[in-house]
Design a protein around this motif. Structure first.
Motif, PDB file in Angstrom:
ATOM      1  N   THR A  33      40.148  -2.804   4.422  1.00 17.33           N
ATOM      2  CA  THR A  33      39.329  -1.559   3.126  1.00 17.33           C
ATOM      3  C   THR A  33      38.653  -2.538   3.294  1.00 17.33           C
ATOM      4  N   TYR A  34      37.067  -1.193   3.042  1.00 19.96           N
ATOM      5  CA  TYR A  34      35.997  -2.162   2.360  1.00 19.96           C
ATOM      6  C   TYR A  34      35.191  -0.767   1.405  1.00 19.96           C
ATOM      7  N   ILE A  35      34.189  -1.020   0.888  1.00 15.63           N
ATOM      8  CA  ILE A  35      33.540  -0.401  -0.081  1.00 15.63           C
ATOM      9  C   ILE A  35      32.568   0.302   0.983  1.00 15.63           C
ATOM     10  N   SER A  36      31.665   1.587   0.676  1.00 18.08           N
ATOM     11  CA  SER A  36      30.292   2.014   1.416  1.00 18.08           C
ATOM     12  C   SER A  36      29.629   2.629   0.560  1.00 18.08           C
ATOM     13  N   TYR A  37      28.299   2.294   0.434  1.00 18.47           N
ATOM     14  CA  TYR A  37      27.685   2.899   0.075  1.00 18.47           C
ATOM     15  C   TYR A  37      26.605   3.358  -0.247  1.00 18.47           C
ATOM     16  N   ARG A  38      26.075   4.720  -0.285  1.00 15.53           N
ATOM     17  CA  ARG A  38      24.692   5.698   0.296  1.00 15.53           C
ATOM     18  C   ARG A  38      23.879   5.516  -0.242  1.00 15.53           C
ATOM     19  N   VAL A  39      22.891   4.294   0.932  1.00 15.44           N
ATOM     20  CA  VAL A  39      21.117   4.318   0.350  1.00 15.44           C
ATOM     21  C   VAL A  39      20.408   5.292   0.673  1.00 15.44           C
ATOM     22  N   THR A  40      19.550   5.325  -0.240  1.00 20.21           N
ATOM     23  CA  THR A  40      18.112   5.717   0.282  1.00 20.21           C
ATOM     24  C   THR A  40      17.108   5.553  -0.368  1.00 20.21           C
ATOM     25  N   PRO A  41      16.236   5.276   0.445  1.00 19.80           N
ATOM     26  CA  PRO A  41      14.904   4.849   0.048  1.00 19.80           C
ATOM     27  C   PRO A  41      14.041   6.223  -0.056  1.00 19.80           C
ATOM     28  N   SER A  42      12.666   6.116  -1.006  1.00 16.27           N
ATOM     29  CA  SER A  42      12.236   7.808  -1.288  1.00 16.27           C
ATOM     30  C   SER A  42      11.898   8.236  -0.476  1.00 16.27           C
ATOM     31  N   HIS A  43      10.918   6.863   0.498  1.00 13.74           N
ATOM     32  CA  HIS A  43       9.127   7.648   0.880  1.00 13.74           C
ATOM     33  C   HIS A  43      10.395   8.186   2.454  1.00 13.74           C
ATOM     34  N   THR A  44      11.364   7.844   2.790  1.00 13.68           N
ATOM     35  CA  THR A  44      11.992   9.059   3.702  1.00 13.68           C
ATOM     36  C   THR A  44      13.147   9.940   3.096  1.00 13.68           C
ATOM     37  N   GLY A  45      13.737   9.688   2.296  1.00  7.35           N
ATOM     38  CA  GLY A  45      14.767  10.921   2.178  1.00  7.35           C
ATOM     39  C   GLY A  45      15.745  10.737   2.690  1.00  7.35           C
ATOM     40  N   SER A  46      16.294   9.695   3.551  1.00  2.89           N
ATOM     41  CA  SER A  46      17.333   9.904   4.248  1.00  2.89           C
ATOM     42  C   SER A  46      18.222   9.040   4.214  1.00  2.89           C
ATOM     43  N   PRO A  47      19.684   9.312   3.813  1.00  2.00           N
ATOM     44  CA  PRO A  47      20.357   7.901   3.421  1.00  2.00           C
ATOM     45  C   PRO A  47      21.204   7.378   4.902  1.00  2.00           C
ATOM     46  N   VAL A  48      21.324   6.032   4.111  1.00  2.00           N
ATOM     47  CA  VAL A  48      21.847   5.597   5.319  1.00  2.00           C
ATOM     48  C   VAL A  48      23.499   4.781   4.666  1.00  2.00           C
ATOM     49  N   TYR A  51       8.708  -6.519   4.550  1.00  2.00           N
ATOM     50  CA  TYR A  51       9.633  -7.009   5.468  1.00  2.00           C
ATOM     51  C   TYR A  51      10.050  -5.973   6.552  1.00  2.00           C
ATOM     52  N   GLU A  52       9.755  -6.083   8.183  1.00  2.00           N
ATOM     53  CA  GLU A  52      10.726  -5.127   8.695  1.00  2.00           C
ATOM     54  C   GLU A  52      11.776  -5.240   9.008  1.00  2.00           C
ATOM     55  N   GLY A  53      12.460  -6.636   8.131  1.00  2.00           N
ATOM     56  CA  GLY A  53      14.190  -6.655   9.056  1.00  2.00           C
ATOM     57  C   GLY A  53      14.821  -5.911   7.356  1.00  2.00           C
ATOM     58  N   PHE A  54      13.530  -5.284   6.466  1.00  2.00           N
ATOM     59  CA  PHE A  54      14.279  -5.145   5.750  1.00  2.00           C
ATOM     60  C   PHE A  54      14.033  -2.952   5.559  1.00  2.00           C
ATOM     61  N   GLU A  55      13.007  -3.364   5.980  1.00  2.00           N
ATOM     62  CA  GLU A  55      12.852  -1.077   6.213  1.00  2.00           C
ATOM     63  C   GLU A  55      14.007  -0.957   7.886  1.00  2.00           C
ATOM     64  N   HIS A  56      13.749  -1.808   7.978  1.00  2.00           N
ATOM     65  CA  HIS A  56      15.031  -1.809   8.999  1.00  2.00           C
ATOM     66  C   HIS A  56      16.808  -1.387   8.560  1.00  2.00           C
ATOM     67  N   PHE A  57      16.988  -2.415   7.567  1.00  2.00           N
ATOM     68  CA  PHE A  57      18.161  -2.533   6.312  1.00  2.00           C
ATOM     69  C   PHE A  57      18.201  -1.358   5.771  1.00  2.00           C
ATOM     70  N   LEU A  58      16.812  -0.501   5.453  1.00  2.00           N
ATOM     71  CA  LEU A  58      16.732   0.966   4.696  1.00  2.00           C
ATOM     72  C   LEU A  58      17.175   2.218   5.853  1.00  2.00           C
ATOM     73  N   PRO A  81       0.370  -1.212  -0.122  1.00  2.00           N
ATOM     74  CA  PRO A  81       0.192   0.082  -0.060  1.00  2.00           C
ATOM     75  C   PRO A  81       1.179   1.035  -0.009  1.00  2.00           C
ATOM     76  N   GLN A  82       2.478   1.189   0.208  1.00  2.00           N
ATOM     77  CA  GLN A  82       2.944   2.198   0.526  1.00  2.00           C
ATOM     78  C   GLN A  82       3.995   2.128  -0.455  1.00  2.00           C
ATOM     79  N   PRO A  83       3.994   2.037  -1.652  1.00  2.00           N
ATOM     80  CA  PRO A  83       5.404   1.976  -2.717  1.00  2.00           C
ATOM     81  C   PRO A  83       6.441   3.019  -2.732  1.00  2.00           C
ATOM     82  N   PHE A  84       8.028   1.845  -2.662  1.00  2.00           N
ATOM     83  CA  PHE A  84       8.591   3.456  -2.675  1.00  2.00           C
ATOM     84  C   PHE A  84       9.776   2.816  -4.134  1.00  2.00           C
ATOM     85  N   SER A  85      10.871   3.344  -3.738  1.00  2.00           N
ATOM     86  CA  SER A  85      12.150   2.822  -4.576  1.00  2.00           C
ATOM     87  C   SER A  85      13.187   3.513  -3.735  1.00  2.00           C
TER      88      SER A  85
END
Length: 561
Positions: free
Chosen positions: A235-250, A313-320, A214-218
């Motif tokens: 050494t590692y690579i970090s990615y900026r992940v930004t869900p559209s429904h929050t606009g806040s990057p993690v 999935y709640e775990g996916f929301e937590h990840f994002l 009911p609340q689609p997002f990208s």
């Protein structure tokens, strides 16, 4: 010491250090000790390089007095006495816990430890948001890394069950048993007092389908950044992940994606969870590999956010969304303690009231199985052809155009050797023609990054999705078998009809879930392959237009001679 082996899965190389292997192909492994999950060896075509250890079985010869035979055992899993034990089927790569070649050393970064470590030298290590925070670097042998979760069998056999029970499939490597679906179908999964989550299956024009989120997002994945910890040792690579429904990057590392992937596999038994981009043994920080991994993570994320169930999935929301270290740990542990996994996940499904004949469902599943097998073969074929075309673009095509350009340049130079009869304008035009074809050669070498790479990325995603369906379909086949067996026992008076009806009812749930997943696959496939083909053709048209423009400019040089 080299040993013989057999490929149990097909692997398509995508890097110069790797070689392709085909299912059932005979191989030679130069050293049984794998390096980061990779063997170095030779395929039947004489090509030498790296291939995944989990894709092959080592062939061993054993002797016992007057008997000599061969047994095949899982690569990398044998002890010194292993030749005396029968072979054990290997879990397919898409169900194995993937190793993390560059990020598997600090699972403890996510967990509080009861062990107190004397920290006289604070080093930098990544927190929940992928950025560095202060944490101790421990050499304490009593501090262990957290083992990754594994698929647990949930349908334990009760000795107190009455004698009329339907027989269990005791093959512990069967996905029907391992997933817990057998326990659900047979009614061995107790109803929970409170089920906090619910996923609905509804009837659509073409059959059962998942109810849309009911609340689609990208979600975007951008800015892969190289970071270090332990004073530059790691050494590692970090990615900026930004869900559209929050606009806040993690900020997430590959190991965070890996953790999420494993939770999804563990929980969603009847859903095809797309594979994460594959690892490679060398060159993890090369620009081309980082860009390729980012492209494929974007496709993986797009599939996740478009799935009506996985995206909720709640775990996916937590990840994002989680950017706080403490909250990350709490949410991570909560997801790992989730009880609604495997067989219990089936309890969260709300199915339609419409009646479906199980024979009709079985026929639809069989049709999808044949389709998936054909599509898998076709995707593999296109992947092979596209990979060969990339190699030609990077090598053969460029080389041939350069040779042609050099030949034109040679003609121009020859014409300059007799000045009284030399036409400077003609010589310049021919020389320019040579340079034009050299430029076209470079254009061919650059073109795959605009079209073929994107095609191969999409095909790789679908190879992973299709590889999951045989096991998922096997769940339904196992459920069908239990229904038929229970009805036979009921007809013979060995089982109450109510118990047989319960098995049939629960089999309907499995059937609806599989049909909903099949429907979503077809729906997404049409969108993805339309986009893929349109993007490829647009880039091809633009490419050949640039080639034509170069040739037309060169041709005009001859008009004024």
């Amino acid at each position: 010491m080299s040993v013989k082996a057999k490929a149990i899965y097909t692997f398509q190389s995508e890097n110069k250090e790797e070689i392709s292997i085909q299912e059932n192909e005979e191989l030679v492994i130069f050293d049984e000790n794998s390096v980061d999950g990779w063997f170095q060896g030779e395929n039947s075509r004489g090509e030498r390089g790296l291939f995944p250890a989990s894709y092959v079985e080592i062939i061993r010869t054993r002797s016992n007095s007057n008997v000599t035979d061969c047994s095949i055992s899982p690569a990398g899993s044998l002890g010194k006495d292993s030749s005396y034990f029968p072979s054990i089927p290997i879990t397919p790569p898409h169900l194995q816990q993937p190793y993390d070649d560059d990020e598997d050393d600090d699972w403890d970064d996510w967990d509080d430890r009861s062990t107190v470590v004397d920290d006289s030298d604070h080093s930098r290590s990544p927190g929940a948001n992928g950025h560095a925070h202060q944490s101790p670097l421990s050499n304490n042998p009593n501090v262990h890394y957290r083992a990754k979760p594994h698929m647990e069998r949930q349908d334990s056999i009760s000795s107190s069950r009455k004698g009329s029970m339907v027989g269990r499939n005791l093959n512990r490597f069967s996905s029907f048993v391992r997933s817990g679906v057998e326990a659900f179908v047979l009614g061995d999964v107790p109803m929970m007092a409170k089920i906090a989550e619910s996923y609905t299956i509804e009837m659509g024009p073409l059959g059962p389908r998942w109810k849309e989120n009911p609340q689609p997002f990208s979600c975007s994945i951008e800015d892969p950044t190289k970071q270090t910890k332990f004073k530059g040792i790691k050494t590692y690579i970090s990615y900026r992940v930004t869900p559209s429904h929050t606009g806040s990057p993690v900020y997430r590392r590959y190991k965070h994606f890996d953790w999420l992937y494993n939770r999804l596999l563990h929980k969603f038994t009847v859903i095809s969870v797309p594979h994460l981009p594959e690892k490679q043994a060398t060159g993890r920080f090369e620009e081309d590999f980082i860009e390729k991994r980012k492209r494929r993570l974007i496709l993986w994320m797009n599939h996740m956010t478009s799935h009506p169930v996985l995206s909720q999935y709640e775990g996916f929301e937590h990840f994002l969304m989680c950017a706080d270290d403490k909250q990350w740990k709490l949410g991570k542990r909560r997801a790992e303690k989730d009880e609604m996994v495997g067989a219990h996940f089936m309890l969260t499904l709300q199915i339609p009231n419409e009646h479906q004949d199980l024979q009709d469902v079985e026929e639809r599943v069989d049709s999808f199985k044949a389709f998936a097998k054909k599509m898998d073969d076709s995707v593999m074929q296109l992947t092979h052809v596209a990979s060969e075309l990339v190699r030609k673009h990077l090598g053969g095509f460029r080389k041939e155009f350069q040779r042609l350009g050099n030949a034109f340049q040679s003609i121009s130079q020859a014409f300059m050797l007799d000045p009284p009869h030399s036409s400077e304008a003609l010589n310049n035009a021919i020389s320019h023609t040579g340079r034009t074809y050299e430029n076209i050669g470079e254009m061919f070498a650059e073109q795959p990054k605009y079209d073929l790479f994107q095609m191969l990325d999409k095909l790789s995603l679908y190879q992973g999705l299709l590889a999951n369906f045989p096991d998922i379909i096997h769940l339904q086949k196992g459920a069908f078998a239990k229904v038929k067996e229970s009805q036979r026992m009921s007809d013979e008076g060995k089982m109450d009809q109510d118990e047989a009806d319960g098995i049939r009812k629960r089999c309907r749930t499995v059937g609806f879930a599989l049909q909903a997943e099949m429907s979503h696959f077809h729906q997404q496939r049409e969108v993805d392959f339309k986009d893929m083909m349109q993007a490829y053709l647009r880039e091809q048209i633009a490419f050949y237009q640039r080639v034509v423009q170069q040739l037309e400019r060169t041709l005009r040089m001859y008009d004024c001679l």
